[in-house]
Design an enzyme around this catalytic site. Sequence first.
Site, PDB file in Angstrom:
ATOM      1  N   LYS A 266       1.285   5.163 -33.947  1.00 10.28           N
ATOM      2  CA  LYS A 266       2.608   5.353 -33.847  1.00 10.28           C
ATOM      3  C   LYS A 266       3.377   4.294 -34.438  1.00 10.28           C
ATOM      4  O   LYS A 266       4.654   4.596 -35.011  1.00 10.28           O
ATOM      5  CB  LYS A 266       2.828   5.254 -32.262  1.00 10.28           C
ATOM      6  CG  LYS A 266       4.256   4.787 -31.701  1.00 10.28           C
ATOM      7  CD  LYS A 266       4.219   4.487 -30.264  1.00 10.28           C
ATOM      8  CE  LYS A 266       4.191   2.928 -29.734  1.00 10.28           C
ATOM      9  NZ  LYS A 266       5.330   2.141 -29.963  1.00 10.28           N
ATOM     10  N   ASN A 267       3.071   2.987 -34.345  1.00  6.97           N
ATOM     11  CA  ASN A 267       3.625   2.021 -34.871  1.00  6.97           C
ATOM     12  C   ASN A 267       3.616   1.929 -36.536  1.00  6.97           C
ATOM     13  O   ASN A 267       4.275   1.020 -37.090  1.00  6.97           O
ATOM     14  CB  ASN A 267       3.128   0.635 -34.269  1.00  6.97           C
ATOM     15  CG  ASN A 267       3.577   0.610 -32.787  1.00  6.97           C
ATOM     16  OD1 ASN A 267       4.397   1.154 -32.095  1.00  6.97           O
ATOM     17  ND2 ASN A 267       2.650  -0.419 -32.102  1.00  6.97           N
TER      18      ASN A 267
ATOM     19  N   CYS B 250      13.285  -3.999 -22.968  1.00  8.51           N
ATOM     20  CA  CYS B 250      12.726  -2.869 -22.188  1.00  8.51           C
ATOM     21  C   CYS B 250      11.766  -3.685 -21.182  1.00  8.51           C
ATOM     22  O   CYS B 250      11.600  -4.907 -20.867  1.00  8.51           O
ATOM     23  CB  CYS B 250      11.736  -2.094 -23.190  1.00  8.51           C
ATOM     24  SG  CYS B 250      10.216  -3.168 -23.731  1.00  8.51           S
TER      25      CYS B 250
ATOM     26  N   ARG C 273      12.882  -8.903 -25.923  1.00  8.13           N
ATOM     27  CA  ARG C 273      12.915  -8.119 -26.964  1.00  8.13           C
ATOM     28  C   ARG C 273      13.839  -8.671 -28.049  1.00  8.13           C
ATOM     29  O   ARG C 273      14.766  -7.801 -28.505  1.00  8.13           O
ATOM     30  CB  ARG C 273      12.742  -6.828 -27.386  1.00  8.13           C
ATOM     31  CG  ARG C 273      11.689  -6.042 -26.117  1.00  8.13           C
ATOM     32  CD  ARG C 273      10.310  -6.231 -26.478  1.00  8.13           C
ATOM     33  NE  ARG C 273       9.741  -5.703 -27.625  1.00  8.13           N
ATOM     34  CZ  ARG C 273       9.267  -4.506 -27.646  1.00  8.13           C
ATOM     35  NH1 ARG C 273       9.292  -3.821 -26.686  1.00  8.13           N
ATOM     36  NH2 ARG C 273       8.671  -4.091 -28.712  1.00  8.13           N
TER      37      ARG C 273
ATOM     38  N   ASP D 281      -1.007  -4.687 -27.284  1.00  8.59           N
ATOM     39  CA  ASP D 281      -1.155  -3.285 -27.057  1.00  8.59           C
ATOM     40  C   ASP D 281      -2.424  -2.708 -26.391  1.00  8.59           C
ATOM     41  O   ASP D 281      -2.339  -1.615 -26.011  1.00  8.59           O
ATOM     42  CB  ASP D 281      -0.741  -2.237 -28.206  1.00  8.59           C
ATOM     43  CG  ASP D 281       0.705  -2.831 -28.611  1.00  8.59           C
ATOM     44  OD1 ASP D 281       0.979  -2.460 -29.853  1.00  8.59           O
ATOM     45  OD2 ASP D 281       1.343  -3.598 -27.881  1.00  8.59           O
TER      46      ASP D 281
ATOM     47  N   ARG E 279       5.922   8.537 -25.080  1.00 11.58           N
ATOM     48  CA  ARG E 279       6.419   7.865 -26.067  1.00 11.58           C
ATOM     49  C   ARG E 279       5.236   7.565 -27.155  1.00 11.58           C
ATOM     50  O   ARG E 279       5.556   7.367 -28.372  1.00 11.58           O
ATOM     51  CB  ARG E 279       7.237   6.671 -25.612  1.00 11.58           C
ATOM     52  CG  ARG E 279       8.540   6.700 -24.962  1.00 11.58           C
ATOM     53  CD  ARG E 279       9.168   5.234 -24.690  1.00 11.58           C
ATOM     54  NE  ARG E 279       9.254   4.763 -25.775  1.00 11.58           N
ATOM     55  CZ  ARG E 279       9.373   3.673 -26.175  1.00 11.58           C
ATOM     56  NH1 ARG E 279       9.168   2.984 -25.091  1.00 11.58           N
ATOM     57  NH2 ARG E 279       9.427   2.831 -27.390  1.00 11.58           N
TER      58      ARG E 279
END
Length: 444
Positions: free
Chosen positions: A27-28, A121, A126, A314, A406
């Site tokens: 994803k990243n 978030c 952030r 993560d 997500r």
Amino acid sequence: MSKTEQSVIHIWGQNKLSGEVKISGAKNSALVVMAGSLLCASGCRLRNIPGLVDVDKMCQIIEALGVKIERNGDAIDFDTTGFNCHTPPFELVSKLRAAFFSIGPILARLGVAKVPLPGGCSIGARPVELHVRGLQAMGAHVEIEHGIVNAYVTGSSKRLKGAKIYLDYPSVGATETLMMAATLADGETILENAAKEPEVVDLANFCIAIGAKITGAGTDRITIVGVKELHEADYSIIPDRVEAATFLVAGAITNSEISMFPVIPGHLMAAVAKLEQIGAKVVMDAPDRMRVIPTGILKGTDIETLPYPAFPTDMQAQFMALLAVSEGNSVITETVFENRLQHVAELKLMGANIKVKGNHAIVEGVARLSGATVTATDLRASAALVLAGLAAHGKTTMQGLHHLDRGYDCLEAKMRSLGAKIERVRVNSEGETVYRYGEEVVKV
Ligand code: EPZ
């Protein structure tokens, strides 16, 4: 779906798992390399793109900038000849942090960019001052008002200039934003104290594939010599190390032997080292095939999250679920984000014994977790609750699936293929199943 209905995932724990699961593209990597497609004068093709809500959102943002997108399976074709808009849509960018990174390519190509500040978030504020300061060092004028970052380059060429930039923190996003901006700048840019994450290296390899001159990616000093134009490429992104680590924990927490591919073992060294300390062996059956073999005993250990190659933030929530059922005490220290321990409260609903003191979670292993109704608080917390549900006695119902979708590509289907008893359903306000995903059912 009526407003009183919601989708939830039910998990019945204590099932053994077996077999092999395919790991999706990272994803990243996908999100930032998609932003990097804006650097191409005519277009490019990206492969191994995961099926995620955030990828769909990123496609909408890039299309809003004038790029034509064609998706077929896990490949996306970008035609950037019509790229002319410097203002990505506010409502999409503010919810997708990676979209902010597009300020680098937009500024590099158009000389002007108006990009909304990414909302904070649940895991933290952030901020983006490292991105902004780096762009200013490259000659951009940047004003922030009403939540919008207005950046523009003066002078007839409207071209950023190479600069020597020291990052106060090895920020992944800031390294990626500035590296992309520097590929088309006039002169040489040096990023000192750069992030070394595999996704940064993947982005650098994509940029090199389209003609950028980048050396040092993966080290804390990246040098980029700007060029006038970048051409097309057909580029496949790396597999998702965080998804792979999630399945490693799934094997260990259910005392099951499972395999996964493709993986890049070098991206999983910290996770594998910790897993072997806790009580599972990890072997490679092929250069890209990894297997976790439980030893039957899980022992607590300490974990501190730090920038790569140290233990990744993560993977913190997923390992906390494992340590919650490992013998003895463990201390988990989250140093990357200021508020990434919210899954503790949810794990405690399932019987975990965890105390939070500042950015430390003191975990005392318990013999068993029990199924409960829990709510995901962020993307990786949702994976941790699924893992806890696999180990728990009884049924766990997880709400807050928008977080899961997500960042995980069909997690419950992949877990089911390994033998987990898990399903996604839509329930009404009484909790009755009104629809079972994957098969049409009338109200059950
Ligand atoms: C990327 O976020 C990832 N997201 C995150 O993954 C990941 O957790 C993080 O890197 C760290 O590895 C994407 O790549 C889309 P940072 P990013 O800038 O770039 C502070 C997931 O679950 N900071 O390295 O936003 C920041 O507040 C997500 O997949 C500043 O202070 O992370 C944080 O405390 C979550 N000022 C720390 O640095 C800045 O200008 C690390 O942030 C930028 C960052």
